[in-house]
Each structure stands twice: as structure tokens, then as C-alpha cells.
Design a protein around this motif. Structure first.
Motif, PDB file in Angstrom:
ATOM      1  N   ASP A 116       0.861  -1.189   0.000  1.00 29.46           N
ATOM      2  CA  ASP A 116       0.000   0.000   0.000  1.00 29.46           C
ATOM      3  C   ASP A 116       0.897   1.239   0.000  1.00 29.46           C
ATOM      4  OD1 ASP A 116      -1.555   2.236   0.766  1.00 29.46           O
ATOM      5  OD2 ASP A 116      -2.859   1.006   2.038  1.00 29.46           O
ATOM      6  N   PRO A 117       0.805   2.069  -1.022  1.00 31.50           N
ATOM      7  CA  PRO A 117       1.669   3.251  -1.100  1.00 31.50           C
ATOM      8  C   PRO A 117       1.553   4.181   0.118  1.00 31.50           C
ATOM      9  CG  PRO A 117       0.348   3.044  -3.104  1.00 31.50           C
ATOM     10  CD  PRO A 117      -0.094   1.968  -2.171  1.00 31.50           C
ATOM     11  N   ARG A 118       0.362   4.263   0.704  1.00 28.82           N
ATOM     12  CA  ARG A 118       0.196   5.122   1.884  1.00 28.82           C
ATOM     13  C   ARG A 118       0.955   4.559   3.083  1.00 28.82           C
ATOM     14  NH1 ARG A 118      -4.653   6.071   4.230  1.00 28.82           N
ATOM     15  NH2 ARG A 118      -5.165   3.896   3.943  1.00 28.82           N
ATOM     16  N   MET A 119       0.911   3.245   3.249  1.00 29.28           N
ATOM     17  CA  MET A 119       1.619   2.620   4.370  1.00 29.28           C
ATOM     18  C   MET A 119       3.129   2.660   4.129  1.00 29.28           C
ATOM     19  SD  MET A 119      -0.854   1.960   6.377  1.00 29.28           S
ATOM     20  CE  MET A 119      -1.650   3.396   5.642  1.00 29.28           C
ATOM     21  N   LEU A 120       3.536   2.529   2.883  1.00 31.30           N
ATOM     22  CA  LEU A 120       4.955   2.638   2.538  1.00 31.30           C
ATOM     23  C   LEU A 120       5.459   4.042   2.847  1.00 31.30           C
ATOM     24  CD1 LEU A 120       7.441   1.285   1.319  1.00 31.30           C
ATOM     25  CD2 LEU A 120       6.601   1.974  -0.934  1.00 31.30           C
ATOM     26  N   ALA A 121       4.682   5.052   2.483  1.00 30.80           N
ATOM     27  CA  ALA A 121       5.075   6.445   2.752  1.00 30.80           C
ATOM     28  C   ALA A 121       5.113   6.717   4.254  1.00 30.80           C
ATOM     29  CB  ALA A 121       4.119   7.406   2.059  1.00 30.80           C
ATOM     30  N   MET A 122       4.151   6.196   4.991  1.00 29.59           N
ATOM     31  CA  MET A 122       4.134   6.415   6.439  1.00 29.59           C
ATOM     32  C   MET A 122       5.311   5.707   7.094  1.00 29.59           C
ATOM     33  SD  MET A 122       2.944   8.036   8.974  1.00 29.59           S
ATOM     34  CE  MET A 122       1.704   8.871   8.016  1.00 29.59           C
ATOM     35  N   THR A 123       5.640   4.522   6.619  1.00 36.97           N
ATOM     36  CA  THR A 123       6.816   3.819   7.137  1.00 36.97           C
ATOM     37  C   THR A 123       8.055   4.678   6.950  1.00 36.97           C
ATOM     38  OG1 THR A 123       5.847   1.653   6.632  1.00 36.97           O
ATOM     39  CG2 THR A 123       8.230   1.740   6.932  1.00 36.97           C
ATOM     40  N   GLU A 124       8.209   5.234   5.757  1.00 43.26           N
ATOM     41  CA  GLU A 124       9.370   6.075   5.469  1.00 43.26           C
ATOM     42  C   GLU A 124       9.382   7.320   6.350  1.00 43.26           C
ATOM     43  OE1 GLU A 124       9.122   6.685   1.252  1.00 43.26           O
ATOM     44  OE2 GLU A 124       9.685   4.607   0.830  1.00 43.26           O
ATOM     45  N   THR A 125       8.221   7.898   6.614  1.00 39.32           N
ATOM     46  CA  THR A 125       8.128   9.073   7.474  1.00 39.32           C
ATOM     47  C   THR A 125       8.563   8.749   8.898  1.00 39.32           C
ATOM     48  OG1 THR A 125       6.336   9.987   6.129  1.00 39.32           O
ATOM     49  CG2 THR A 125       6.544  10.826   8.377  1.00 39.32           C
ATOM     50  N   VAL A 126       8.066   7.642   9.434  1.00 40.82           N
ATOM     51  CA  VAL A 126       8.403   7.247  10.803  1.00 40.82           C
ATOM     52  C   VAL A 126       9.882   6.885  10.903  1.00 40.82           C
ATOM     53  CG1 VAL A 126       7.954   5.553  12.631  1.00 40.82           C
ATOM     54  CG2 VAL A 126       6.039   6.511  11.330  1.00 40.82           C
ATOM     55  N   VAL A 127      10.392   6.120   9.944  1.00 40.72           N
ATOM     56  CA  VAL A 127      11.809   5.730   9.961  1.00 40.72           C
ATOM     57  C   VAL A 127      12.695   6.963   9.843  1.00 40.72           C
ATOM     58  CG1 VAL A 127      13.598   4.517   8.641  1.00 40.72           C
ATOM     59  CG2 VAL A 127      11.431   3.378   9.159  1.00 40.72           C
ATOM     60  N   SER A 128      12.334   7.883   8.968  1.00 39.27           N
ATOM     61  CA  SER A 128      13.112   9.117   8.799  1.00 39.27           C
ATOM     62  C   SER A 128      13.155   9.905  10.093  1.00 39.27           C
ATOM     63  CB  SER A 128      12.507   9.950   7.679  1.00 39.27           C
ATOM     64  OG  SER A 128      13.174  11.169   7.554  1.00 39.27           O
ATOM     65  N   HIS A 129      12.035  10.013  10.769  1.00 36.95           N
ATOM     66  CA  HIS A 129      11.995  10.721  12.052  1.00 36.95           C
ATOM     67  C   HIS A 129      12.897  10.033  13.069  1.00 36.95           C
ATOM     68  CE1 HIS A 129      10.405  11.350  16.148  1.00 36.95           C
ATOM     69  NE2 HIS A 129      10.492  12.605  15.772  1.00 36.95           N
ATOM     70  N   ASN A 130      12.828   8.727  13.108  1.00 37.45           N
ATOM     71  CA  ASN A 130      13.640   7.950  14.051  1.00 37.45           C
ATOM     72  C   ASN A 130      15.131   8.161  13.768  1.00 37.45           C
ATOM     73  OD1 ASN A 130      13.688   6.172  16.286  1.00 37.45           O
ATOM     74  ND2 ASN A 130      14.173   4.480  14.912  1.00 37.45           N
ATOM     75  N   ARG A 131      15.506   8.139  12.511  1.00 36.04           N
ATOM     76  CA  ARG A 131      16.918   8.339  12.140  1.00 36.04           C
ATOM     77  C   ARG A 131      17.398   9.747  12.498  1.00 36.04           C
ATOM     78  NH1 ARG A 131      16.399   5.504   6.527  1.00 36.04           N
ATOM     79  NH2 ARG A 131      16.812   3.361   7.156  1.00 36.04           N
ATOM     80  N   SER A 132      16.518  10.732  12.338  1.00 33.96           N
ATOM     81  CA  SER A 132      16.920  12.115  12.614  1.00 33.96           C
ATOM     82  C   SER A 132      17.250  12.311  14.088  1.00 33.96           C
ATOM     83  CB  SER A 132      15.831  13.094  12.177  1.00 33.96           C
ATOM     84  OG  SER A 132      14.720  13.040  13.042  1.00 33.96           O
ATOM     85  N   LYS A 133      16.663  11.496  14.939  1.00 36.48           N
ATOM     86  CA  LYS A 133      16.929  11.601  16.377  1.00 36.48           C
ATOM     87  C   LYS A 133      18.287  11.013  16.737  1.00 36.48           C
ATOM     88  CE  LYS A 133      13.734  10.830  19.219  1.00 36.48           C
ATOM     89  NZ  LYS A 133      12.692  10.329  20.089  1.00 36.48           N
ATOM     90  N   LEU A 134      18.841  10.190  15.864  1.00 43.44           N
ATOM     91  CA  LEU A 134      20.136   9.555  16.123  1.00 43.44           C
ATOM     92  C   LEU A 134      21.309  10.450  15.754  1.00 43.44           C
ATOM     93  CD1 LEU A 134      19.330   5.962  14.845  1.00 43.44           C
ATOM     94  CD2 LEU A 134      19.389   6.756  17.213  1.00 43.44           C
ATOM     95  N   ARG A 135      21.029  11.500  15.007  1.00 42.64           N
ATOM     96  CA  ARG A 135      22.115  12.380  14.528  1.00 42.64           C
ATOM     97  C   ARG A 135      22.468  13.411  15.558  1.00 42.64           C
ATOM     98  NH1 ARG A 135      19.643  13.099   8.578  1.00 42.64           N
ATOM     99  NH2 ARG A 135      19.819  10.946   8.034  1.00 42.64           N
TER     100      ARG A 135
END
Length: 86
Positions: free
Chosen positions: A67-86
Motif C-alpha cells: 500500500d503506497p500510503r503505508m509505505l510512505a508512512m513507514t518512510e516518514t516514521v523511519v526518517s523521524h527515528n533516524r533524525s533523532k540519532l544524529r
């Protein structure tokens, strides 16, 4: 936007059966949910309706949703998580 009551339900839905998901989803909700577009909030609510094993696989990069919406949301959540590691 959603009501305070609905927001509380979404926050509760972030509590999962897997600690690993709690650690990812709760901070995302607290830090990002209110800044999502109305469609983004709807997509996140739908994302939370997915099964824990699917969410875990998607968020850990061991699979992806068709599902493109779930794929996009996954990317949004993962991106947010990665930004906290920097």
C-alpha cells in the motif's frame, strides 16, 4: 483536524504488544502527529491498524507494504527515528 478524544485514542493505539514498536511509535506520535497534514494523520491512524509483525518488519527494513500510503508512512516514521540519532 481530529478531536482531543480521537487524539487520545490514537495515542493509546501507539501502545503495542511489542516494546520495539512502542519505542518507535510513541515518540513519533508525541513529536510529529500534530504537525502531520490531515491526510497524514489519517494515514498514521490507518498505519496503526496494521498487525504488529507487519509494522515491525516494515520499520526494521525487513519488508515493505504494498500500500503506497503505508509505505510512505513507514518512510516518514523511519526518517523521524533516524533524525533523532544524529
Amino acid at each position: 483536524m481530529i478531536s482531543a478524544e480521537e487524539r487520545a485514542r490514537v495515542k493509546w493505539a501507539c501502545r503495542r504488544g511489542m516494546l520495539e514498536l512502542d519505542v518507535i511509535l510513541n515518540p513519533f506520535f508525541d513529536e510529529c502527529f500534530d504537525n502531520l497534514s490531515e491526510q497524514g494523520q489519517i494515514d498514521f491512524i490507518d498505519f496503526l491498524k496494521c498487525d504488529d509483525p507487519d509494522l515491525f518488519a516494515w520499520l526494521m527494513g525487513h519488508g515493505h507494504s504494498d500500500d503506497p500510503r503505508m509505505l510512505a508512512m513507514t518512510e516518514t516514521v523511519v526518517s523521524h527515528n533516524r533524525s533523532k540519532l544524529r
